[in-house]
Write an enzyme that holds these catalytic residues in place. Structure first.
Site, PDB file in Angstrom:
ATOM      1  N   CYS A  86       0.831  -1.210   0.000  1.00  0.00           N
ATOM      2  CA  CYS A  86       0.000   0.000   0.000  1.00  0.00           C
ATOM      3  C   CYS A  86       0.870   1.267   0.000  1.00  0.00           C
ATOM      4  CB  CYS A  86      -1.004  -0.053   1.148  1.00  0.00           C
ATOM      5  SG  CYS A  86      -2.451   0.937   0.778  1.00  0.00           S
ATOM      6  N   HIS A 179      -3.372  -4.930   1.690  1.00  0.00           N
ATOM      7  CA  HIS A 179      -2.766  -5.089   3.025  1.00  0.00           C
ATOM      8  C   HIS A 179      -2.686  -6.557   3.465  1.00  0.00           C
ATOM      9  CE1 HIS A 179      -2.520  -0.958   4.736  1.00  0.00           C
ATOM     10  NE2 HIS A 179      -3.355  -0.715   3.748  1.00  0.00           N
ATOM     11  N   GLU A 181      -0.963  -7.906   5.678  1.00  0.00           N
ATOM     12  CA  GLU A 181      -0.611  -8.086   7.096  1.00  0.00           C
ATOM     13  C   GLU A 181      -1.843  -8.087   8.002  1.00  0.00           C
ATOM     14  OE1 GLU A 181      -0.377  -5.539   5.278  1.00  0.00           O
ATOM     15  OE2 GLU A 181      -0.852  -3.718   6.374  1.00  0.00           O
TER      16      GLU A 181
END
Ligand code: GLN
Length: 207
Positions: A86, A179, A181
């Protein structure tokens, strides 16, 4: 696949701003050493780096203020693996016309910030990702950028259904507009760990 445990791979997460803690947890859960990095000495002690999501304007400013821009550019030029997610992907683009600071660069591509407008700032979708076994990847986009142009040598890892590019790989650099994570799916972290492990092995056998 090379075993990262045997090589004691150490991966840094740039911890100036953004969701670095989540990335570090994903790396630790994947079985490698993960460290938060903020200084040149810390960056010199790692085998690869993740630049997390957050605000690319803030991160670019802090990179300049902490004098890390030139170091990262030089390391990337020498093959050091970096994965930008990102805001991190924005910082790895050679061109980000709507960022008010220079990027680190490394990937010959153009990226457009906040490309999904205000109504659909955030959305989730299943993506097919190149060479990723185990089916589609559930991707979360938050005020995400889009990759609008890539040089021919850049490998496209994933596109949205409408053809827009959201993940690429270029030598030891990876960029994803979403994203990884904040999901439970560690496959992209494993992919990056493989890149870093290979880089570390190749470096240690260089003559
Ligand atoms: N919109 C942010 C930027 O332009 C990126 C958002 C994110 O990292 N989730 O930097």
């Amino acid at each position: 696949m090379v075993d990262p445990h045997k090589t004691d791979v150490r991966i840094g997460v740039l911890a100036l701003q953004g969701d670095f803690k989540e990335h570090a947890k994903m790396l630790i859960d994947s079985g490698v050493n993960a460290v938060e990095v903020r200084t040149d000495t810390e960056i010199e002690s790692i085998d690869g780096l993740i630049i997390p999501g957050g605000e690319s304007t803030t991160m670019a400013r802090l990179l300049i203020a902490y004098d890390l821009m030139e170091l990262l550019k030089a390391k990337i030029a020498s093959g050091f693996p970096v994965w930008g997610t990102c805001a991190g992907a924005i910082l790895l683009a050679d061109s980000a016309p709507d960022l008010d600071r220079p990027t680190i660069g490394g990937i010959p591509m153009t990226i457009k910030r906040n490309a999904f407008g205000t109504q659909v700032d955030s959305f989730e979708t299943d993506l097919h990702i190149l060479d990723l076994e185990g089916g589609d990847y559930h991707a979360i986009f938050i005020r995400a950028p889009l990759i609008t142009e890539v040089a021919t040598e850049v490998e496209i890892m994933s596109r949205l259904n409408n053809g827009e590019i959201v993940a690429v790989v270029n030598k030891n650099l990876m960029a994803t507009c979403f994203h990884p994570e904040i999901t439970n799916d560690k496959r992209l972290h494993s992919k990056f760990i493989d890149v870093v492990t290979k880089y570390k092995i190749d470096k240690s056998t260089e003559v």
